[in-house]
Write a protein that holds these residues in place. Sequence first.
Motif, PDB file in Angstrom:
ATOM      1  N   LEU A   1     -55.265  17.409  94.308  1.00 41.90           N
ATOM      2  CA  LEU A   1     -56.538  17.026  93.682  1.00 41.90           C
ATOM      3  C   LEU A   1     -57.478  18.233  93.629  1.00 41.90           C
ATOM      4  O   LEU A   1     -58.181  18.445  92.642  1.00 41.90           O
ATOM      5  CB  LEU A   1     -57.196  15.883  94.461  1.00 41.90           C
ATOM      6  CG  LEU A   1     -56.468  14.528  94.375  1.00 41.90           C
ATOM      7  CD1 LEU A   1     -57.159  13.512  95.277  1.00 41.90           C
ATOM      8  CD2 LEU A   1     -56.430  14.008  92.937  1.00 41.90           C
TER       9      LEU A   1
ATOM     10  N   MET B   1     -56.715  20.493  90.834  1.00 40.00           N
ATOM     11  CA  MET B   1     -57.176  19.994  89.531  1.00 40.00           C
ATOM     12  C   MET B   1     -58.646  20.286  89.281  1.00 40.00           C
ATOM     13  O   MET B   1     -59.107  20.206  88.143  1.00 40.00           O
ATOM     14  CB  MET B   1     -56.928  18.490  89.405  1.00 40.00           C
ATOM     15  CG  MET B   1     -55.459  18.169  89.332  1.00 40.00           C
ATOM     16  SD  MET B   1     -55.102  16.691  88.340  1.00 40.00           S
ATOM     17  CE  MET B   1     -55.188  17.242  86.659  1.00 40.00           C
ATOM     18  N   SER B   2     -59.385  20.565  90.316  1.00 40.00           N
ATOM     19  CA  SER B   2     -60.809  20.844  90.109  1.00 40.00           C
ATOM     20  C   SER B   2     -61.088  22.347  90.014  1.00 40.00           C
ATOM     21  O   SER B   2     -62.230  22.771  90.022  1.00 40.00           O
ATOM     22  CB  SER B   2     -61.636  20.211  91.232  1.00 40.00           C
ATOM     23  OG  SER B   2     -61.333  20.824  92.460  1.00 40.00           O
ATOM     24  N   THR B   3     -60.026  23.142  89.891  1.00 41.97           N
ATOM     25  CA  THR B   3     -60.187  24.589  89.739  1.00 41.97           C
ATOM     26  C   THR B   3     -60.675  24.910  88.322  1.00 41.97           C
ATOM     27  O   THR B   3     -60.150  24.359  87.356  1.00 41.97           O
ATOM     28  CB  THR B   3     -58.820  25.280  89.966  1.00 41.97           C
ATOM     29  OG1 THR B   3     -58.262  24.787  91.180  1.00 41.97           O
ATOM     30  CG2 THR B   3     -58.973  26.782  90.034  1.00 41.97           C
ATOM     31  N   PRO B   4     -61.648  25.805  88.185  1.00 37.06           N
ATOM     32  CA  PRO B   4     -62.069  26.198  86.826  1.00 37.06           C
ATOM     33  C   PRO B   4     -60.886  26.727  86.007  1.00 37.06           C
ATOM     34  O   PRO B   4     -59.924  27.264  86.552  1.00 37.06           O
ATOM     35  CB  PRO B   4     -63.111  27.292  87.090  1.00 37.06           C
ATOM     36  CG  PRO B   4     -63.649  26.981  88.447  1.00 37.06           C
ATOM     37  CD  PRO B   4     -62.487  26.424  89.224  1.00 37.06           C
ATOM     38  N   LEU B   5     -60.997  26.580  84.693  1.00 32.09           N
ATOM     39  CA  LEU B   5     -59.868  26.902  83.814  1.00 32.09           C
ATOM     40  C   LEU B   5     -59.850  28.361  83.387  1.00 32.09           C
ATOM     41  O   LEU B   5     -60.900  28.943  83.109  1.00 32.09           O
ATOM     42  CB  LEU B   5     -59.938  26.039  82.547  1.00 32.09           C
ATOM     43  CG  LEU B   5     -59.359  24.629  82.667  1.00 32.09           C
ATOM     44  CD1 LEU B   5     -60.292  23.748  83.479  1.00 32.09           C
ATOM     45  CD2 LEU B   5     -59.116  24.047  81.297  1.00 32.09           C
ATOM     46  N   VAL B   6     -58.662  28.919  83.311  1.00 34.29           N
ATOM     47  CA  VAL B   6     -58.463  30.161  82.558  1.00 34.29           C
ATOM     48  C   VAL B   6     -57.767  29.777  81.254  1.00 34.29           C
ATOM     49  O   VAL B   6     -57.328  28.642  81.082  1.00 34.29           O
ATOM     50  CB  VAL B   6     -57.605  31.182  83.338  1.00 34.29           C
ATOM     51  CG1 VAL B   6     -58.333  31.669  84.577  1.00 34.29           C
ATOM     52  CG2 VAL B   6     -56.246  30.605  83.690  1.00 34.29           C
TER      53      VAL B   6
ATOM     54  N   ILE C   1     -53.752  22.989  80.975  1.00 33.96           N
ATOM     55  CA  ILE C   1     -53.882  24.015  82.020  1.00 33.96           C
ATOM     56  C   ILE C   1     -54.050  23.413  83.419  1.00 33.96           C
ATOM     57  O   ILE C   1     -53.361  23.801  84.369  1.00 33.96           O
ATOM     58  CB  ILE C   1     -55.070  24.926  81.653  1.00 33.96           C
ATOM     59  CG1 ILE C   1     -54.740  25.665  80.358  1.00 33.96           C
ATOM     60  CG2 ILE C   1     -55.399  25.904  82.772  1.00 33.96           C
ATOM     61  CD1 ILE C   1     -55.942  26.143  79.601  1.00 33.96           C
ATOM     62  N   THR C   2     -54.970  22.457  83.502  1.00 35.90           N
ATOM     63  CA  THR C   2     -55.262  21.871  84.808  1.00 35.90           C
ATOM     64  C   THR C   2     -54.052  21.125  85.358  1.00 35.90           C
ATOM     65  O   THR C   2     -53.788  21.150  86.560  1.00 35.90           O
ATOM     66  CB  THR C   2     -56.444  20.904  84.663  1.00 35.90           C
ATOM     67  OG1 THR C   2     -57.487  21.589  83.981  1.00 35.90           O
ATOM     68  CG2 THR C   2     -56.951  20.465  86.001  1.00 35.90           C
ATOM     69  N   ASN C   3     -53.323  20.461  84.482  1.00 40.65           N
ATOM     70  CA  ASN C   3     -52.131  19.747  84.932  1.00 40.65           C
ATOM     71  C   ASN C   3     -51.052  20.725  85.389  1.00 40.65           C
ATOM     72  O   ASN C   3     -50.246  20.396  86.254  1.00 40.65           O
ATOM     73  CB  ASN C   3     -51.591  18.844  83.814  1.00 40.65           C
ATOM     74  CG  ASN C   3     -52.604  17.817  83.359  1.00 40.65           C
ATOM     75  OD1 ASN C   3     -52.752  16.771  83.941  1.00 40.65           O
ATOM     76  ND2 ASN C   3     -53.350  18.140  82.315  1.00 40.65           N
TER      77      ASN C   3
ATOM     78  N   LEU D   1     -65.008  18.746  86.420  1.00 44.87           N
ATOM     79  CA  LEU D   1     -64.007  19.210  87.396  1.00 44.87           C
ATOM     80  C   LEU D   1     -63.936  18.236  88.575  1.00 44.87           C
ATOM     81  O   LEU D   1     -62.855  17.922  89.078  1.00 44.87           O
ATOM     82  CB  LEU D   1     -64.345  20.612  87.891  1.00 44.87           C
ATOM     83  CG  LEU D   1     -64.191  21.733  86.858  1.00 44.87           C
ATOM     84  CD1 LEU D   1     -64.669  23.060  87.445  1.00 44.87           C
ATOM     85  CD2 LEU D   1     -62.747  21.865  86.383  1.00 44.87           C
TER      86      LEU D   1
ATOM     87  N   MET E   1     -61.938  15.244  87.822  1.00 42.36           N
ATOM     88  CA  MET E   1     -60.490  15.475  87.841  1.00 42.36           C
ATOM     89  C   MET E   1     -59.920  15.440  89.253  1.00 42.36           C
ATOM     90  O   MET E   1     -58.710  15.331  89.418  1.00 42.36           O
ATOM     91  CB  MET E   1     -60.149  16.814  87.192  1.00 42.36           C
ATOM     92  CG  MET E   1     -60.397  16.812  85.710  1.00 42.36           C
ATOM     93  SD  MET E   1     -59.297  17.934  84.808  1.00 42.36           S
ATOM     94  CE  MET E   1     -57.779  16.997  84.661  1.00 42.36           C
ATOM     95  N   SER E   2     -60.767  15.572  90.250  1.00 47.27           N
ATOM     96  CA  SER E   2     -60.249  15.542  91.624  1.00 47.27           C
ATOM     97  C   SER E   2     -60.371  14.149  92.242  1.00 47.27           C
ATOM     98  O   SER E   2     -60.147  13.973  93.432  1.00 47.27           O
ATOM     99  CB  SER E   2     -60.968  16.583  92.480  1.00 47.27           C
ATOM    100  OG  SER E   2     -62.322  16.234  92.625  1.00 47.27           O
TER     101      SER E   2
ATOM    102  N   PRO F   1     -57.806  20.436  78.768  1.00 51.77           N
ATOM    103  CA  PRO F   1     -56.899  19.827  77.791  1.00 51.77           C
ATOM    104  C   PRO F   1     -55.906  18.869  78.443  1.00 51.77           C
ATOM    105  O   PRO F   1     -55.488  19.084  79.570  1.00 51.77           O
ATOM    106  CB  PRO F   1     -56.177  21.028  77.189  1.00 51.77           C
ATOM    107  CG  PRO F   1     -56.329  22.134  78.184  1.00 51.77           C
ATOM    108  CD  PRO F   1     -57.607  21.884  78.914  1.00 51.77           C
TER     109      PRO F   1
END
Lengths: 378, 378
Positions: free
Chosen positions: A13, A16-21, A239-241, B13, B16-17, B191
């Motif tokens: 979890l 999943m809360s990490t900022p996106l690149v 990305i998050t997944n 974010l 998402m967690s 996404p």
Amino acid sequence: MGPGPSDVHPRVLRAMSTPLVGHLDPSFIDIMDDVQELLRYTFRTDNQWTIPVSGTGSASMEAAIANLVEPGDTMLVPTNGYFGDRMASMAERAGGDVVYVDAPWGEPLDPVDVQDAFDQYQPDVFGFVHAETSTGVKQPDVPQLTEIAHSHDAYVVADCVTSLGGVELEVDKWDIDVAYSGPQKCLSCPPGASPLTLNDRAMDKVLSREEDPRSWYLDLSLLEGYWGDERAYHHTAPITNVYAIREALRLVAEEGIEERWDRHLRVANGLKAGVEAMGLGLNPEDDYWLPSLNAVLVPDGVDAGAAIGYVLDNYDLEIAGGLGALDGDIFRIGCMGHSAQEKNVAFLMSALGEALEAQGADIDVEAGFAAMREQFAE
Amino acid sequence: MGPGPSDVHPRVLRAMSTPLVGHLDPSFIDIMDDVQELLRYTFRTDNQWTIPVSGTGSASMEAAIANLVEPGDTMLVPTNGYFGDRMASMAERAGGDVVYVDAPWGEPLDPVDVQDAFDQYQPDVFGFVHAETSTGVKQPDVPQLTEIAHSHDAYVVADCVTSLGGVELEVDKWDIDVAYSGPQKCLSCPPGASPLTLNDRAMDKVLSREEDPRSWYLDLSLLEGYWGDERAYHHTAPITNVYAIREALRLVAEEGIEERWDRHLRVANGLKAGVEAMGLGLNPEDDYWLPSLNAVLVPDGVDAGAAIGYVLDNYDLEIAGGLGALDGDIFRIGCMGHSAQEKNVAFLMSALGEALEAQGADIDVEAGFAAMREQFAE
């Protein structure tokens, strides 16, 4: 503790809360490499072609079938559960012809029947379900099935949605050509990026198709540009997944895949001993019992839906009923990934016991607990 | 500040967690209702058929085209950017014939050319790109285009990937039949679940198809069972991504959709004034400039890839280069969603200015800052 999604580990979890690149950022490329290597470890394969598909489990299923089955190909699918029908629908939409090997819902395929179906139909592709989420049946004798298929020059597609990461699965050793899974079962990862692996033989068929696959989104020859050496843009990855599945797969690797199979078996054995001592039966026989998804028979006189509602309302606990031919006849109780813990089984036993007693079922909850504890103590 | 994913708001974010509930859990059904209602608000539509598709933007694109285009249908697509080609490939895979309306990369479609193409080909479906992520072009005159299409009994599909939630978009008022988008642009959502809306006219065509769509995963007649009144199982939704898009859409509603368009315009106006005063040109003319994705011309003698690498390495800031016909000619600078903030534009101006000066480009960074500040002060 339903048929999935299972509980997600806090580390996943948090991932999943990490900022996106960006999906083409050099740091994301490293993450993609990690995910592919960890998926190979978990599938027990050296297949180069091992990726997370950008969608939920049905997307990896369609990626497998829609790429492998070409117009005019014949695909052999099983009738012993919900997901054989889905395979059939996908194969037909891909332009294939579908033939069936029969077994009742709640039972595995018999290799003799598979052999007969091959002799009769000579299919190009054979799909089977390693772990049937709809019936709680584990297909035994997988190497026998793949041998039959390969002796007929066919390709084997295995649905491993409810086995990957929880139940013994040996893609290379068992000679499976294509295997797919979902992340929200024994990997305990939120759905959205779904494991798929193809060996070179299968990928050669995909890459030498005369006609493009009918889905652009799931076209593996295009995805090869992104997940292969080139790392060129095809579509924006989820990305998050991908972050999440990396973390979930790291947890698999830290535990060890064989140790993880053992844990699932140990915890589910406690559940099995407990519900049986309580007076409930399991639908599958022991040699095709699926530890990650337990199909428990609904006692006579009990309304399954009401019992499921009871445990959700009073214990905030999810279990599910049967589908299709087993609707109303079974409870489906998951024992998957991070949810596969002794304390969860104890909680389930309490909640389900109370729900059944509330409907006047003739069960012995105390005996169930005793048997469960004895099993866990071993 | 590239072409997406944009920066994600901390509230999204955090969403998402959140631990997962099942995709058929009563509490998840409420979340689905919220998402559908908020998507209608953001698309400016009353379409009942408004859902997040379980995949990234290209999945909602394929859901639109693969369901609407039937074998034998003709689809008219544009040639003025990267995504017209993708539409063409999807339409062909759906069994359709593809015809083209021409315009150069970096320019919008001319309604006269669209009229001519309709007269010549009588297409059944017309696709256009409202906001071309590859070229930074906003298609003006949308109501004129839809009127031409409807006077020829055709259906209109609009690619709104880089406009939804950032640039004026009026699905109902402009009479668009089908619109799709991605979440990672002006909605600033990771996404994985992608907006799609169809009006009744389009959905009637989808539901009266003679042949099933060629994708099972994206078959809207099946998804109708899950996202419609019945809420029956089709596939496992990407639960966490649905949480996330709900939170991202709540942020849209809290800000107000028109206020959000205004913010994008105001912030991008500062960027535009700044880069122009610095001595750089914008590729699109003012009447088809796309505020959410700014196509800035690369000065003579500058290596675009090296400049992009410079700002990533030194400022951890992502911008992108051109694609296809504009490769090497433009920088693509996003101004999307949560990233569309004055401070980000100032940061970008510093970083890009330094990167260009490092290559000896003849630009005036101070003049750029002054013009940007003046614009923001208005």
